[in-house]
Design a protein around this motif. Structure first.
Motif, PDB file in Angstrom:
ATOM      1  N   LEU A 139      -3.560 -13.694 -34.338  1.00  0.00           N
ATOM      2  CA  LEU A 139      -2.560 -14.302 -33.463  1.00  0.00           C
ATOM      3  C   LEU A 139      -1.573 -13.288 -32.916  1.00  0.00           C
ATOM      4  N   ARG A 140      -1.296 -12.212 -33.669  1.00  0.00           N
ATOM      5  CA  ARG A 140      -0.358 -11.175 -33.219  1.00  0.00           C
ATOM      6  C   ARG A 140      -1.074  -9.833 -33.198  1.00  0.00           C
ATOM      7  N   PRO A 141      -1.893  -9.597 -32.184  1.00  0.00           N
ATOM      8  CA  PRO A 141      -2.764  -8.421 -32.188  1.00  0.00           C
ATOM      9  C   PRO A 141      -2.082  -7.140 -31.669  1.00  0.00           C
ATOM     10  N   ASP A 142      -1.114  -6.592 -32.423  1.00  0.00           N
ATOM     11  CA  ASP A 142      -0.604  -5.275 -32.093  1.00  0.00           C
ATOM     12  C   ASP A 142      -1.517  -4.227 -32.727  1.00  0.00           C
ATOM     13  N   ASN A 143      -1.213  -2.939 -32.498  1.00  0.00           N
ATOM     14  CA  ASN A 143      -2.094  -1.877 -32.975  1.00  0.00           C
ATOM     15  C   ASN A 143      -2.235  -1.888 -34.496  1.00  0.00           C
ATOM     16  N   GLU A 144      -1.126  -2.091 -35.211  1.00  0.00           N
ATOM     17  CA  GLU A 144      -1.192  -2.104 -36.672  1.00  0.00           C
ATOM     18  C   GLU A 144      -2.007  -3.289 -37.171  1.00  0.00           C
ATOM     19  N   ALA A 145      -1.821  -4.443 -36.544  1.00  0.00           N
ATOM     20  CA  ALA A 145      -2.589  -5.622 -36.936  1.00  0.00           C
ATOM     21  C   ALA A 145      -4.076  -5.434 -36.647  1.00  0.00           C
ATOM     22  N   LEU A 146      -4.393  -4.847 -35.495  1.00  0.00           N
ATOM     23  CA  LEU A 146      -5.798  -4.624 -35.154  1.00  0.00           C
ATOM     24  C   LEU A 146      -6.447  -3.609 -36.087  1.00  0.00           C
ATOM     25  N   SER A 147      -5.695  -2.577 -36.480  1.00  0.00           N
ATOM     26  CA  SER A 147      -6.263  -1.588 -37.401  1.00  0.00           C
ATOM     27  C   SER A 147      -6.555  -2.219 -38.766  1.00  0.00           C
ATOM     28  N   GLN A 148      -5.644  -3.068 -39.231  1.00  0.00           N
ATOM     29  CA  GLN A 148      -5.869  -3.747 -40.507  1.00  0.00           C
ATOM     30  C   GLN A 148      -7.030  -4.726 -40.399  1.00  0.00           C
ATOM     31  N   LEU A 149      -7.145  -5.401 -39.260  1.00  0.00           N
ATOM     32  CA  LEU A 149      -8.259  -6.324 -39.040  1.00  0.00           C
ATOM     33  C   LEU A 149      -9.582  -5.565 -39.016  1.00  0.00           C
ATOM     34  N   MET A 150      -9.595  -4.396 -38.380  1.00  0.00           N
ATOM     35  CA  MET A 150     -10.806  -3.589 -38.362  1.00  0.00           C
ATOM     36  C   MET A 150     -11.225  -3.188 -39.767  1.00  0.00           C
ATOM     37  N   TRP A 151     -10.262  -2.816 -40.602  1.00  0.00           N
ATOM     38  CA  TRP A 151     -10.574  -2.422 -41.975  1.00  0.00           C
ATOM     39  C   TRP A 151     -11.155  -3.594 -42.768  1.00  0.00           C
ATOM     40  N   ARG A 152     -10.609  -4.778 -42.582  1.00  0.00           N
ATOM     41  CA  ARG A 152     -11.102  -5.940 -43.319  1.00  0.00           C
ATOM     42  C   ARG A 152     -12.510  -6.331 -42.872  1.00  0.00           C
ATOM     43  N   LEU A 153     -12.815  -6.142 -41.605  1.00  0.00           N
ATOM     44  CA  LEU A 153     -14.155  -6.456 -41.118  1.00  0.00           C
ATOM     45  C   LEU A 153     -15.146  -5.337 -41.417  1.00  0.00           C
ATOM     46  N   ALA A 154     -14.646  -4.108 -41.604  1.00  0.00           N
ATOM     47  CA  ALA A 154     -15.529  -2.960 -41.769  1.00  0.00           C
ATOM     48  C   ALA A 154     -16.212  -2.943 -43.126  1.00  0.00           C
ATOM     49  N   LEU A 155     -15.500  -3.331 -44.178  1.00  0.00           N
ATOM     50  CA  LEU A 155     -16.071  -3.207 -45.521  1.00  0.00           C
ATOM     51  C   LEU A 155     -17.311  -4.079 -45.743  1.00  0.00           C
ATOM     52  N   PRO A 156     -17.330  -5.356 -45.321  1.00  0.00           N
ATOM     53  CA  PRO A 156     -18.579  -6.127 -45.501  1.00  0.00           C
ATOM     54  C   PRO A 156     -19.755  -5.527 -44.731  1.00  0.00           C
ATOM     55  N   ILE A 157     -19.487  -5.014 -43.535  1.00  0.00           N
ATOM     56  CA  ILE A 157     -20.571  -4.383 -42.774  1.00  0.00           C
ATOM     57  C   ILE A 157     -21.017  -3.100 -43.451  1.00  0.00           C
ATOM     58  N   ALA A 158     -20.058  -2.358 -44.012  1.00  0.00           N
ATOM     59  CA  ALA A 158     -20.398  -1.107 -44.700  1.00  0.00           C
ATOM     60  C   ALA A 158     -21.287  -1.364 -45.909  1.00  0.00           C
ATOM     61  N   VAL A 159     -21.115  -2.505 -46.580  1.00  0.00           N
ATOM     62  CA  VAL A 159     -21.968  -2.837 -47.722  1.00  0.00           C
ATOM     63  C   VAL A 159     -23.436  -2.869 -47.300  1.00  0.00           C
ATOM     64  N   LEU A 160     -23.717  -3.536 -46.190  1.00  0.00           N
ATOM     65  CA  LEU A 160     -25.106  -3.640 -45.723  1.00  0.00           C
ATOM     66  C   LEU A 160     -25.634  -2.299 -45.260  1.00  0.00           C
ATOM     67  N   ASN A 161     -24.809  -1.524 -44.550  1.00  0.00           N
ATOM     68  CA  ASN A 161     -25.259  -0.223 -44.086  1.00  0.00           C
ATOM     69  C   ASN A 161     -25.515   0.742 -45.238  1.00  0.00           C
ATOM     70  N   LEU A 162     -24.652   0.724 -46.236  1.00  0.00           N
ATOM     71  CA  LEU A 162     -24.848   1.614 -47.380  1.00  0.00           C
ATOM     72  C   LEU A 162     -26.112   1.256 -48.152  1.00  0.00           C
TER      73      LEU A 162
END
Length: 372
Positions: free
Chosen positions: A264-287
């Motif tokens: 809802l409040r997509p500033d740069n810090e919020a987007l970076s944190q959102l990217m990190w939260r979405l990245a880890l589940p994808i990283a599990v499959l890639n690893l």
């Protein structure tokens, strides 16, 4: 489920459980030692060490699960090659690509658990950690002015003495303060007092109804002031300390923010944190995918080099995710690109390594016969 799939799934589960337990014990050991050190230094209370350790472990579980799965798949495939079990599966008509299904049967539930942790449980845990620390800071503020004791601040320029509270709701009872200023010597008395912390980190002793007596040394000049509320600063943070504290507080707030608020409040810090939260589940499959070709080793050669390469590759993957997170904060990398770029690169790398392992090398042509 065939015998092959059951065997692979069971072995990955066994290795993952051992690695996960080991990593969790190591993490808890290091964390508790650090928290006990903070408690000994007075940064946190001794009664919140176990609570902080539990919530901090929740925040670390996504990374621990990712590493445990990667190591489990890697060791399972490597053991099959080392003990010459892989040629048996190959002779039965299986190939390295047939390992993908049992590996993904295990990796997908782990990825879902990691997604639940990063999107929901970890923000809640960060919020609890922040609340624990704020409660302790409020208690530590009150301990700076303790009933029945004289407290000196600012190199003795401010001296306070407080009595125990006599009315319910008061933090302190009657208070007497002596304040030395460049031109005046002041004595302040009040019926009650409380501690307040401003946004910049300055701490004030807020006095209730009372009197202030100002005396200019060397002169007969005297002033008398009656007040309903009067604030005396008992601690001031330096600009660098206040800035660092503000940065740490902002970081904790963004980590504790619910995922819905990040959308809802997509500033740069919020987007970076959102990217990190979405990245880890994808990283599990890639690893899990990358571990399959990296585990295919030659049993006649040493295995230390292959394991070192696999560890460095996984470390590079996580560091690139962190780097992308920093670039998004600074506006260097747009969110829509940073959220998939690193994963696409390592997915391509994993597929390329897998293709290299399963492709059949072309037979070598015999050289031209030597001339008679």
């Amino acid at each position: 489920m065939t015998l092959f799939k059951r065997a692979v799934f069971a072995e990955i589960t066994s290795h993952a459980g051992i690695v996960f337990s080991t990593l969790l014990v190591v993490w808890l050991s290091v964390l508790i030692v650090r928290l006990l050190g903070d408690a000994a230094a007075g940064d946190i209370g001794a009664n919140v060490v176990l609570g902080l350790a539990a919530f901090s472990s929740i925040t670390a579980l996504p990374v621990i699960l990712s590493v445990a799965l990667f190591v489990a798949v890697l060791t399972t495939v490597t053991r099959s090659y080392r003990e010459s079990e892989m040629p048996v599966w190959f002779a039965s008509g299986l190939s390295l690509t047939d390992w993908l299904r049992p590996i993904m049967w295990f990796a997908v539930p782990v990825a879902l658990v990691v997604a639940a942790l990063t999107l929901s449980a970890s923000p809640w845990a960060y919020g609890q950690i922040s609340e624990y620390r704020q409660r302790f800071e409020q208690r530590s503020d009150l301990s700076k002015v303790t009933a029945g004791q004289f407290i000196e601040t600012d190199d003795g320029k401010r001296v306070f003495f407080a009595e125990s509270p006599t009315r319910p709701g008061d933090e302190l009872g009657r208070v007497m303060a002596r304040v030395i200023e460049p031109d005046w010597l002041s004595v302040v008395t009040a019926d009650s007092a409380a501690i307040r912390t401003e946004a910049n980190g300055d701490r004030f002793l807020v006095l209730g109804p009372g009197h202030r007596y100002d005396l200019k040394p060397g002169t007969p000049e005297l002033r008398l002031l009656d007040f309903d509320k009067y604030g005396v600063r008992i601690e001031s943070r330096t600009d660098s300390g206040a800035l660092e504290a503000a940065k740490q507080k902002a970081l904790q707030e963004i980590k504790a923010r619910p995922t819905v608020d990040l959308f809802l409040r997509p500033d740069n810090e919020a987007l970076s944190q959102l990217m990190w939260r979405l990245a880890l589940p994808i990283a599990v499959l890639n690893l899990a995918l990358i571990a399959l070709p990296l585990g295919a080793v030659n049993p006649r050669l040493g295995r230390s080099g292959d394991l070192l390469l696999a560890g460095l590759l996984a470390l590079l993957y996580m560091n690139l995710i962190n780097l992308s997170r920093g670039w998004i904060i600074n506006g260097v990398l747009p969110f829509w690109l940073g959220v998939w770029l690193v994963h696409a690169l390592f997915l391509s790398l994993g597929l390329g390594l897998l293709w290299r392992r399963i492709r059949m090398p072309k037979p070598r042509r015999q050289g031209a016969q030597s001339r008679a």
